[in-house]
Design a protein around this motif. Structure first.
Motif, PDB file in Angstrom:
ATOM      1  N   ALA A  22       0.909  -1.268   0.183  1.00 21.73           N
ATOM      2  CA  ALA A  22      -0.079   0.086  -0.083  1.00 21.73           C
ATOM      3  C   ALA A  22       0.857   1.317  -0.073  1.00 21.73           C
ATOM      4  N   PHE A  23       2.155   1.176   0.767  1.00 22.54           N
ATOM      5  CA  PHE A  23       2.791   2.465   0.665  1.00 22.54           C
ATOM      6  C   PHE A  23       3.401   2.368  -0.355  1.00 22.54           C
ATOM      7  N   LEU A  24       3.727   1.300  -1.274  1.00 21.93           N
ATOM      8  CA  LEU A  24       4.501   1.390  -2.241  1.00 21.93           C
ATOM      9  C   LEU A  24       3.591   2.277  -3.554  1.00 21.93           C
ATOM     10  N   ASP A  25       1.997   1.820  -3.307  1.00 19.03           N
ATOM     11  CA  ASP A  25       1.249   2.528  -4.193  1.00 19.03           C
ATOM     12  C   ASP A  25       1.181   3.735  -4.221  1.00 19.03           C
ATOM     13  N   GLU A  26       1.394   4.489  -3.029  1.00 20.71           N
ATOM     14  CA  GLU A  26       1.622   5.730  -2.764  1.00 20.71           C
ATOM     15  C   GLU A  26       2.980   6.377  -3.121  1.00 20.71           C
ATOM     16  N   GLU A  27       3.892   5.613  -3.743  1.00 13.93           N
ATOM     17  CA  GLU A  27       5.114   6.129  -3.991  1.00 13.93           C
ATOM     18  C   GLU A  27       5.986   6.664  -2.737  1.00 13.93           C
ATOM     19  N   TRP A  28       5.965   5.881  -1.516  1.00 14.75           N
ATOM     20  CA  TRP A  28       6.724   6.061  -0.703  1.00 14.75           C
ATOM     21  C   TRP A  28       8.161   5.364  -0.843  1.00 14.75           C
ATOM     22  N   GLU A  29       9.128   5.441  -0.174  1.00 15.19           N
ATOM     23  CA  GLU A  29      10.340   4.528  -0.214  1.00 15.19           C
ATOM     24  C   GLU A  29      10.070   3.603   1.056  1.00 15.19           C
ATOM     25  N   VAL A  30       9.952   2.313   0.780  1.00 15.42           N
ATOM     26  CA  VAL A  30       9.338   1.297   1.615  1.00 15.42           C
ATOM     27  C   VAL A  30      10.624   0.473   1.992  1.00 15.42           C
ATOM     28  N   TYR A  31      11.003   0.411   3.190  1.00 14.08           N
ATOM     29  CA  TYR A  31      11.853  -0.707   3.807  1.00 14.08           C
ATOM     30  C   TYR A  31      11.058  -1.706   4.482  1.00 14.08           C
ATOM     31  N   ALA A  32      10.946  -3.033   3.913  1.00 12.66           N
ATOM     32  CA  ALA A  32      10.085  -3.992   4.328  1.00 12.66           C
ATOM     33  C   ALA A  32      11.028  -4.867   5.135  1.00 12.66           C
ATOM     34  N   THR A  33      10.610  -5.269   6.088  1.00 13.65           N
ATOM     35  CA  THR A  33      11.617  -6.178   6.970  1.00 13.65           C
ATOM     36  C   THR A  33      10.911  -7.537   7.450  1.00 13.65           C
ATOM     37  N   ALA A  34      11.656  -8.437   7.825  1.00 16.05           N
ATOM     38  CA  ALA A  34      11.214  -9.649   8.374  1.00 16.05           C
ATOM     39  C   ALA A  34      12.351 -10.386   9.236  1.00 16.05           C
ATOM     40  N   ARG A  35      11.946 -11.597  10.091  1.00 14.76           N
ATOM     41  CA  ARG A  35      13.190 -12.201  10.597  1.00 14.76           C
ATOM     42  C   ARG A  35      13.730 -13.025   9.353  1.00 14.76           C
ATOM     43  N   ASN A  36      12.948 -13.476   8.477  1.00 14.37           N
ATOM     44  CA  ASN A  36      13.430 -14.571   7.496  1.00 14.37           C
ATOM     45  C   ASN A  36      13.445 -13.612   5.920  1.00 14.37           C
ATOM     46  N   PRO A  37      14.627 -13.291   5.514  1.00 19.03           N
ATOM     47  CA  PRO A  37      14.602 -12.320   4.235  1.00 19.03           C
ATOM     48  C   PRO A  37      14.047 -13.240   3.158  1.00 19.03           C
ATOM     49  N   ALA A  38      13.879 -14.569   2.993  1.00 20.43           N
ATOM     50  CA  ALA A  38      13.239 -15.156   2.092  1.00 20.43           C
ATOM     51  C   ALA A  38      11.655 -15.028   2.032  1.00 20.43           C
ATOM     52  N   ASP A  39      11.126 -14.709   3.200  1.00 21.05           N
ATOM     53  CA  ASP A  39       9.659 -14.322   3.282  1.00 21.05           C
ATOM     54  C   ASP A  39       9.453 -13.157   2.449  1.00 21.05           C
ATOM     55  N   ILE A  40      10.340 -12.104   2.209  1.00 16.04           N
ATOM     56  CA  ILE A  40      10.179 -10.871   1.666  1.00 16.04           C
ATOM     57  C   ILE A  40      10.785 -10.629   0.247  1.00 16.04           C
ATOM     58  N   GLU A  41      11.363 -11.736   0.078  1.00 16.71           N
ATOM     59  CA  GLU A  41      12.152 -11.342  -1.601  1.00 16.71           C
ATOM     60  C   GLU A  41      11.065 -11.036  -2.568  1.00 16.71           C
ATOM     61  N   THR A  42       9.782 -11.304  -2.494  1.00 18.19           N
ATOM     62  CA  THR A  42       9.017 -10.865  -3.451  1.00 18.19           C
ATOM     63  C   THR A  42       8.431  -9.556  -3.355  1.00 18.19           C
ATOM     64  N   LEU A  43       8.728  -9.052  -2.175  1.00 14.97           N
ATOM     65  CA  LEU A  43       8.465  -7.563  -1.960  1.00 14.97           C
ATOM     66  C   LEU A  43       9.771  -6.657  -2.636  1.00 14.97           C
ATOM     67  N   GLY A  44      10.776  -7.470  -2.536  1.00 17.93           N
ATOM     68  CA  GLY A  44      11.982  -6.732  -3.103  1.00 17.93           C
ATOM     69  C   GLY A  44      12.074  -6.642  -4.639  1.00 17.93           C
ATOM     70  N   ASP A  45      11.098  -7.819  -5.201  1.00 18.83           N
ATOM     71  CA  ASP A  45      10.943  -7.860  -6.595  1.00 18.83           C
ATOM     72  C   ASP A  45       9.936  -6.627  -6.985  1.00 18.83           C
ATOM     73  N   ARG A  46       9.060  -6.199  -5.852  1.00 14.44           N
ATOM     74  CA  ARG A  46       8.205  -5.255  -6.276  1.00 14.44           C
ATOM     75  C   ARG A  46       8.543  -3.982  -6.192  1.00 14.44           C
ATOM     76  N   GLY A  47       9.813  -3.752  -5.274  1.00 20.90           N
ATOM     77  CA  GLY A  47      10.388  -2.290  -5.467  1.00 20.90           C
ATOM     78  C   GLY A  47      10.771  -1.777  -3.988  1.00 20.90           C
ATOM     79  N   CYS A  48      10.345  -2.691  -3.006  1.00 21.45           N
ATOM     80  CA  CYS A  48      10.860  -2.438  -1.720  1.00 21.45           C
ATOM     81  C   CYS A  48      12.273  -2.920  -1.360  1.00 21.45           C
ATOM     82  N   ASP A  49      12.767  -1.856  -0.528  1.00 18.87           N
ATOM     83  CA  ASP A  49      14.112  -2.223   0.105  1.00 18.87           C
ATOM     84  C   ASP A  49      13.785  -3.377   1.076  1.00 18.87           C
ATOM     85  N   ILE A  50      14.482  -4.425   1.182  1.00 18.38           N
ATOM     86  CA  ILE A  50      14.135  -5.521   2.102  1.00 18.38           C
ATOM     87  C   ILE A  50      15.396  -5.673   2.984  1.00 18.38           C
ATOM     88  N   SER A  51      15.086  -6.224   4.292  1.00 17.35           N
ATOM     89  CA  SER A  51      16.025  -6.171   5.242  1.00 17.35           C
ATOM     90  C   SER A  51      15.810  -7.201   6.234  1.00 17.35           C
TER      91      SER A  51
END
Length: 276
Positions: A22-51
C-alpha cells in the motif's frame, strides 16, 4: 522532492505485506523487514528495500535504522507491526512464554521507537504507527497474555503521543478486529501442547480453541489485511491523524465492551464457556 520513507516490521505476510504494498502504491520509499529474508523476496521484486530484522535483537534494530538514515537521511514513518499471539489460560502459560510475548509485542516496538525518535526529532516530523488490536482495549479468557501485551502497547503509545507532540511527531494506534491472515495459525502453534502443558482444569477452553481452529480462517467477520493497510497509510499521510483507528465492524463494536460493567462482561464470558 525525495519520496517519504517508511520502515515496516513483520512484512512476511498478512498486514505487514499488505502495508508495504500500500505504501508502494503511494510512492513511498518502503523498507520492508522480516526475521527471514526469504519471506520478503517478492516484496523486493516489487520495489521495496528489504532487510532482515528481528525486533527482539537490539543490534538488528540499530543496523536497519542506521541503514535507512545513511541511504535517505530521514525516516518519516515507523510501522511497528511485527508480533504474534500467545493464547492459553494464565495458569498454563509458563512465565518464559510471557516474556517472549512481551519481547516481541512490547519491547520490540519500544526498541524501534527509541531508535527512530532522535532522527524524527531532528527533522521535526514523523509518525509512529503501532499496530495493536481490539484486544488492547478488551481482554478475554484464554487471551490474557496476548491482551496484556497489547494493553501495554496502548499505554506506552498514549504516553508517547503527548511526550512528542510538541516535536512534530504523531503517534497512532491501529486496532484491528479479526483479520484474514496467518495470525491464528501462529497462535495455534504457540498454544500447542508441546508449547504449553494443557491442564484438565481448562479443558473447555482448549476444546473451544481447537474447534475454532478447525473452522479455520476467512470468516465473514474478518477484514482483509488490505483494509488495515489502508488505515495505516492514511494515518501516516494525515496532517493530524487520530490517536486510534479501530478497523472493521467487529473492532468498532468490541471496543465498546470496555464500557460494560465488569460483572455483566464476566457473565457473558461465563455463558459462552457453558455453551462451548
Amino acid at each position: 522532492m525525495h519520496p517519504k520513507t517508511v520502515l515496516i516490521t513483520g512484512c512476511s505476510s498478512g498486514i505487514g505485506r499488505a502495508t508495504a504494498l500500500a505504501f508502494l502504491d503511494e510512492e513511498w520509499e518502503v523498507y520492508a523487514t522480516a526475521r527471514n529474508p526469504a519471506d520478503i523476496e517478492t516484496l523486493g521484486d516489487r520495489g521495496c528495500d528489504i532487510s532482515t530484522l528481528d525486533v527482539t535483537d537490539p543490534e538488528d534494530v540499530e543496523r536497519v535504522v542506521s541503514r535507512i538514515v545513511d541511504e535517505h537521511g530521514r525516516i518519516d514513518c515507523l510501522v511497528n507491526n511485527a508480533g504474534y499471539a500467545q493464547f492459553g489460560p494464565i495458569e498454563d502459560v509458563p512465565t518464559d512464554k510471557v516474556h517472549e510475548q512481551f519481547d516481541a509485542n512490547v519491547y520490540g516496538p519500544h526498541r524501534l521507537t527509541r531508535a527512530v525518535l532522535p532522527h524524527m526529532r531532528e527533522q521535526e516530523s514523523g509518525t509512529i504507527v503501532n499496530v495493536s488490536s481490539v484486544a488492547g482495549r478488551l481482554s478475554f479468557p484464554g487471551g490474557g497474555v496476548y491482551c496484556a501485551s497489547k494493553f501495554a502497547l496502548e499505554a506506552m503509545s498514549d504516553a508517547l503521543r503527548v511526550e512528542v507532540e510538541d516535536k512534530g511527531i504523531d503517534v497512532v494506534l491501529i486496532e484491528p478486529g479479526p483479520v484474514d491472515t496467518q495470525f491464528n495459525q501462529r497462535a495455534a502453534e504457540e498454544a500447542d501442547e508441546e508449547e504449553i502443558e494443557r491442564s484438565e482444569a481448562y479443558a473447555p477452553f482448549y476444546k473451544a480453541f481447537d474447534d475454532a481452529q478447525a473452522v479455520g480462517e476467512g470468516g465473514f467477520w474478518e477484514e482483509p489485511p488490505e483494509r488495515v493497510a489502508e488505515d495505516i497509510v492514511n494515518a501516516a499521510s494525515a496532517t493530524k491523524p487520530a490517536a486510534r483507528y479501530p478497523v472493521g465492524t467487529v473492532a468498532s463494536i468490541a471496543v465498546l465492551g470496555r464500557f460494560v460493567p465488569d460483572s455483566l462482561r464476566d457473565s457473558a464470558f461465563g455463558l459462552l464457556r457453558k455453551l462451548s
